[in-house]
Design a protein around this motif. Structure first.
Motif, PDB file in Angstrom:
ATOM      1  N   PRO A  20     -15.765  -9.860  46.737  1.00  0.00           N
ATOM      2  CA  PRO A  20     -15.938 -11.046  45.890  1.00  0.00           C
ATOM      3  C   PRO A  20     -15.230 -10.941  44.549  1.00  0.00           C
ATOM      4  N   ALA A  21     -15.303  -9.785  43.902  1.00  0.00           N
ATOM      5  CA  ALA A  21     -14.634  -9.613  42.613  1.00  0.00           C
ATOM      6  C   ALA A  21     -13.117  -9.717  42.779  1.00  0.00           C
ATOM      7  N   ALA A  22     -12.596  -9.116  43.841  1.00  0.00           N
ATOM      8  CA  ALA A  22     -11.153  -9.186  44.079  1.00  0.00           C
ATOM      9  C   ALA A  22     -10.712 -10.622  44.354  1.00  0.00           C
ATOM     10  N   LEU A  23     -11.507 -11.351  45.139  1.00  0.00           N
ATOM     11  CA  LEU A  23     -11.174 -12.753  45.420  1.00  0.00           C
ATOM     12  C   LEU A  23     -11.259 -13.605  44.160  1.00  0.00           C
ATOM     13  N   THR A 103     -26.283  -3.754  45.346  1.00  0.00           N
ATOM     14  CA  THR A 103     -26.219  -5.215  45.304  1.00  0.00           C
ATOM     15  C   THR A 103     -26.149  -5.722  43.871  1.00  0.00           C
ATOM     16  N   ALA A 104     -27.019  -5.221  43.016  1.00  0.00           N
ATOM     17  CA  ALA A 104     -27.040  -5.660  41.623  1.00  0.00           C
ATOM     18  C   ALA A 104     -25.741  -5.304  40.908  1.00  0.00           C
ATOM     19  N   ALA A 105     -25.247  -4.091  41.148  1.00  0.00           N
ATOM     20  CA  ALA A 105     -24.033  -3.642  40.463  1.00  0.00           C
ATOM     21  C   ALA A 105     -22.821  -4.478  40.865  1.00  0.00           C
ATOM     22  N   PHE A 106     -22.663  -4.740  42.153  1.00  0.00           N
ATOM     23  CA  PHE A 106     -21.469  -5.474  42.586  1.00  0.00           C
ATOM     24  C   PHE A 106     -21.612  -6.976  42.394  1.00  0.00           C
ATOM     25  N   THR A 107     -22.840  -7.479  42.314  1.00  0.00           N
ATOM     26  CA  THR A 107     -23.019  -8.874  41.898  1.00  0.00           C
ATOM     27  C   THR A 107     -22.572  -9.037  40.449  1.00  0.00           C
ATOM     28  N   ALA A 108     -22.943  -8.080  39.606  1.00  0.00           N
ATOM     29  CA  ALA A 108     -22.513  -8.109  38.206  1.00  0.00           C
ATOM     30  C   ALA A 108     -20.997  -8.001  38.102  1.00  0.00           C
ATOM     31  N   LEU A 109     -20.395  -7.171  38.940  1.00  0.00           N
ATOM     32  CA  LEU A 109     -18.936  -7.036  38.928  1.00  0.00           C
ATOM     33  C   LEU A 109     -18.268  -8.360  39.310  1.00  0.00           C
ATOM     34  N   ALA A 110     -18.812  -9.032  40.318  1.00  0.00           N
ATOM     35  CA  ALA A 110     -18.255 -10.317  40.732  1.00  0.00           C
ATOM     36  C   ALA A 110     -18.373 -11.348  39.618  1.00  0.00           C
ATOM     37  N   PHE A 111     -19.524 -11.386  38.944  1.00  0.00           N
ATOM     38  CA  PHE A 111     -19.708 -12.336  37.849  1.00  0.00           C
ATOM     39  C   PHE A 111     -18.745 -12.039  36.696  1.00  0.00           C
ATOM     40  N   ALA A 112     -18.529 -10.771  36.416  1.00  0.00           N
ATOM     41  CA  ALA A 112     -17.589 -10.414  35.357  1.00  0.00           C
ATOM     42  C   ALA A 112     -16.187 -10.892  35.708  1.00  0.00           C
ATOM     43  N   ILE A 114     -15.460 -13.396  37.530  1.00  0.00           N
ATOM     44  CA  ILE A 114     -15.440 -14.861  37.500  1.00  0.00           C
ATOM     45  C   ILE A 114     -15.417 -15.406  36.075  1.00  0.00           C
ATOM     46  N   TYR A 115     -16.238 -14.821  35.192  1.00  0.00           N
ATOM     47  CA  TYR A 115     -16.502 -15.460  33.905  1.00  0.00           C
ATOM     48  C   TYR A 115     -15.809 -14.836  32.695  1.00  0.00           C
ATOM     49  N   VAL A 116     -15.517 -13.546  32.725  1.00  0.00           N
ATOM     50  CA  VAL A 116     -14.912 -12.936  31.539  1.00  0.00           C
ATOM     51  C   VAL A 116     -13.550 -13.570  31.267  1.00  0.00           C
ATOM     52  N   GLY A 117     -13.392 -14.102  30.068  1.00  0.00           N
ATOM     53  CA  GLY A 117     -12.147 -14.766  29.700  1.00  0.00           C
ATOM     54  C   GLY A 117     -12.040 -16.203  30.157  1.00  0.00           C
ATOM     55  N   SER A 118     -13.121 -16.748  30.753  1.00  0.00           N
ATOM     56  CA  SER A 118     -13.072 -18.125  31.250  1.00  0.00           C
ATOM     57  C   SER A 118     -13.450 -19.148  30.191  1.00  0.00           C
TER      58      SER A 118
END
Length: 265
Positions: A20-23, A103-112, A114-118
């Motif tokens: 998800p983070a890569a996508l 799960t929590a760690a990679f959900t946070a990675l995906a959110f980062a 998506i949103y960091v710099g947005s």
């Protein structure tokens, strides 16, 4: 937990969870006009809970007892003055701890990603992250209890589990039939929908992407009175998890385990 984190399994799972983070990064670089909340929904509320989370739970939970038998280490547990049901409960807790942390760690990675710099304030998306990570943790715990029970009912737990994920959680949970009431993902979605907004605003329109994707008929039932409340869905997941764990622990206490022995030369 040491058993879960050794070998190549956790590396494979980490690679899967990184998708998800890569996508998200790929989409942001190639299509910067995609709304962050729309990207969050596709990756955080569709890809993760519908495919990756149940798959990771299956890979870990199906091997709680089987791995001990394959590695011939279950004998060392059985010769100790420990009840079999206690062994299962401790291994289940270790499995849940591992999967929830991942799960929590990679959900946070995906959110980062998506949103960091947005341009979306951290205070806004961090609250959504906390709620969705908690919801994902609840779902992965329920899946672990289900697949742990399944591993004691059949030796082909991986195959049966994949079929269950694809047919029950992947297909039937997306259709407006009563059978979705017994799925994990449906109750997780109801909790998410009642506690978060999934309205995406574009220059031309506003769209509730979750209602359409999850087959929630807001025209005929705008208050979703035909669907369970968030508290009901939470209770259903909690009670279902407890029931699966108790039944699996009882089955484990009744089972005679046969271990492999080295062949004579």
């Amino acid at each position: 937990m040491r058993q879960h984190l050794h070998g190549k399994r956790w590396l494979v799972i980490s690679a899967l969870f990184s998708i998800p983070a890569a996508l998200a990064l790929l989409v942001r670089f190639t299509s910067p006009d995609v709304p962050p909340r729309g990207l969050e929904f596709l990756l955080g509320m569709m890809l993760l809970p519908q495919l990756l989370i149940p798959l990771v739970a299956l890979l870990y939970a199906s091997g709680m007892i089987e791995d001990e038998q394959e590695e011939q280490t279950i004998t060392y547990l059985l010769v100790r003055p420990l009840p079999k049901w206690g062994i299962y409960l401790v291994k289940f807790l270790a499995t849940v701890t591992t999967t929830v942390a991942l799960t929590a760690a990679f959900t946070a990675l995906a959110f980062a990603a998506i949103y960091v710099g947005s341009g979306v304030p951290f205070a806004e998306w961090s609250v959504r992250l906390a709620k969705i990570a908690g919801l994902h943790s609840l779902a992965v715990t329920a899946y672990c209890s289900l697949f742990g029970l399944l591993s004691l009912l059949t030796k082909r737990a991986l195959i049966v589990g994949v079929v269950y994920i694809a047919v029950i959680e992947g297909l039937l949970a997306n259709l407006p039939f009563g059978i979705r009431l017994i799925t994990v993902i449906y109750h997780a979605r109801m909790i998410a929908y009642r506690s978060l907004s999934f309205v995406v605003t574009t220059p031309h329109m506003e769209e509730d992407i979750a209602a359409e994707a999850w087959q929630l008929n807001l025209r005929e039932d705008p208050q979703l009175l035909l669907h369970p409340a968030a508290s009901t869905s939470f209770t259903s997941l909690a009670m279902g998890t407890i029931a699966c764990v108790v039944l699996a622990a009882w089955l484990c206490s009744q089972r005679e385990f046969h271990v492999k022995t080295p062949e004579k030369a």
